[in-house]
Design an enzyme around this catalytic site. Structure first.
Site, mmCIF file in Angstrom:
data_model
loop_
_atom_site.group_PDB
_atom_site.id
_atom_site.type_symbol
_atom_site.label_atom_id
_atom_site.label_comp_id
_atom_site.label_asym_id
_atom_site.label_seq_id
_atom_site.Cartn_x
_atom_site.Cartn_y
_atom_site.Cartn_z
ATOM 1 N N VAL A 14 107.974 106.661 41.001
ATOM 2 C CA VAL A 14 108.209 105.116 40.957
ATOM 3 C C VAL A 14 109.137 104.906 40.032
ATOM 4 O O VAL A 14 109.206 105.502 38.750
ATOM 5 C CB VAL A 14 106.950 104.413 40.767
ATOM 6 C CG1 VAL A 14 107.290 102.878 40.546
ATOM 7 C CG2 VAL A 14 106.155 104.415 41.532
ATOM 8 N N CYS A 15 110.319 104.034 40.118
ATOM 9 C CA CYS A 15 111.165 103.680 39.094
ATOM 10 C C CYS A 15 111.680 102.170 39.373
ATOM 11 O O CYS A 15 111.051 101.385 40.078
ATOM 12 C CB CYS A 15 112.402 104.460 38.983
ATOM 13 S SG CYS A 15 113.716 104.101 40.163
ATOM 14 N N GLY A 16 112.288 101.624 38.708
ATOM 15 C CA GLY A 16 112.604 100.182 38.558
ATOM 16 C C GLY A 16 113.202 99.888 39.663
ATOM 17 O O GLY A 16 113.180 98.921 40.532
ATOM 18 N N THR A 19 116.400 107.084 39.308
ATOM 19 C CA THR A 19 115.442 107.904 38.402
ATOM 20 C C THR A 19 114.327 108.419 39.332
ATOM 21 O O THR A 19 113.904 109.615 39.187
ATOM 22 C CB THR A 19 114.918 107.047 37.265
ATOM 23 O OG1 THR A 19 114.765 105.836 37.614
ATOM 24 C CG2 THR A 19 116.122 107.077 36.117
ATOM 25 N N MET A 68 109.809 99.641 41.827
ATOM 26 C CA MET A 68 108.713 98.940 41.127
ATOM 27 C C MET A 68 108.053 97.911 42.150
ATOM 28 O O MET A 68 106.905 97.595 42.244
ATOM 29 C CB MET A 68 108.969 98.446 39.957
ATOM 30 C CG MET A 68 107.963 97.491 39.182
ATOM 31 S SD MET A 68 106.713 98.793 38.602
ATOM 32 C CE MET A 68 107.699 100.018 37.502
#
Lengths: 149, 90
Positions: free
Chosen positions: B6-8, B13, B39
């Site tokens: 998980v990333c933004g 990433t 996210m």
């Protein structure tokens, strides 16, 4: 050995060395300006990258010395690509595990999939600690391009 | 076994993390699906995963998930990934 997809992702004008900044916001703006200068994005994308920092914090500092600033695919992205600002003096981003940051990449994408080959090659370069160290100490764009190839 | 990075934004990433997690899982001889999500997806109702991998900065935003959360500090340190995945999976 990484192929040319990674090098091609860095359009002319997308790499700068000896970049002098005094804050993490300036560091992100530098990477964003390089995306704009190389024709990848409009200024709105740089603003979006700064908004990510404000909203979610410096989570994109994903390894020692390395930030990969990015925002969502949007109409501010003209074509997918990368930029790199090598800082003359490292800057603290507030990521305790990986501060201070000396390499600020800017990443922009048009969707979730089409840049995967580029990211895969970037991961290969950044997994190599010696190459990361050489990138941090590079003094010319030619050095950078050699280290990315 | 569903593992999610998980990333933004779900484009940068988390994708890099997914790639290295897959590399380490292959070394460990483990078969699992690894996905990269943003996210918003991870916090949506009905999100389901066994393991969520993310950076320490984003952990507070993922409170309340049923999945086990693995914090990764250095995305390109395959040893860190291997140690943490081994502890969770083996």
């Amino acid at each position: 050995m990484a192929g040319s997809a990674l090098l091609d992702a860095f359009a002319p004008g997308s790499i700068a060395v000896g970049v002098s900044v005094s804050s993490r916001e300036q560091a992100i703006s530098a990477a964003g300006d390089l995306l704009v200068a190389s024709g990848r994005t409009t200024d709105a994308y740089t603003d979006a990258m700064l908004a990510v920092l404000a909203d979610l914090g410096p989570y994109f500092v994903i390894a020692p010395s390395i930030a990969i600033a990015h925002a969502r695919p949007s109409e501010a992205v003209l074509s997918a690509g990368l930029s790199l600002a090598v800082l003359s003096q490292p800057v603290v981003f507030g990521n305790s595990a990986n501060d201070p940051v000396g390499l600020v990449f800017g990443l922009c994408a048009l969707d979730h999939d089409s840049h995967l080959e580029v990211l895969s090659q970037l991961a290969e370069v950044l997994t190599d600690a010696e190459r990361v160290n050489n990138l941090l100490n590079a003094s010319t764009e030619a050095d950078i391009r050699r280290l990315l190839s | 076994m569903r593992i999610v990075a998980v990333c933004g934004m779900g484009i940068g990433t988390s994708v890099l993390l997914k790639m290295n997690v897959e590399k380490v899982l292959a070394q460990l001889g483990i078969t699992a699906t690894v996905e990269a999500v943003d996210m918003t997806t991870a916090r949506a109702a009905g999100f389901d995963a066994n393991i969520v991998m993310t950076t320490p900065d984003l952990v507070p935003l993922l409170q309340g998930l049923a999945a086990e959360i693995i914090e990764v500090e250095h995305f390109f340190d395959l040893e860190e990934l291997q140690t943490k995945l081994t502890k969770s999976l083996l």
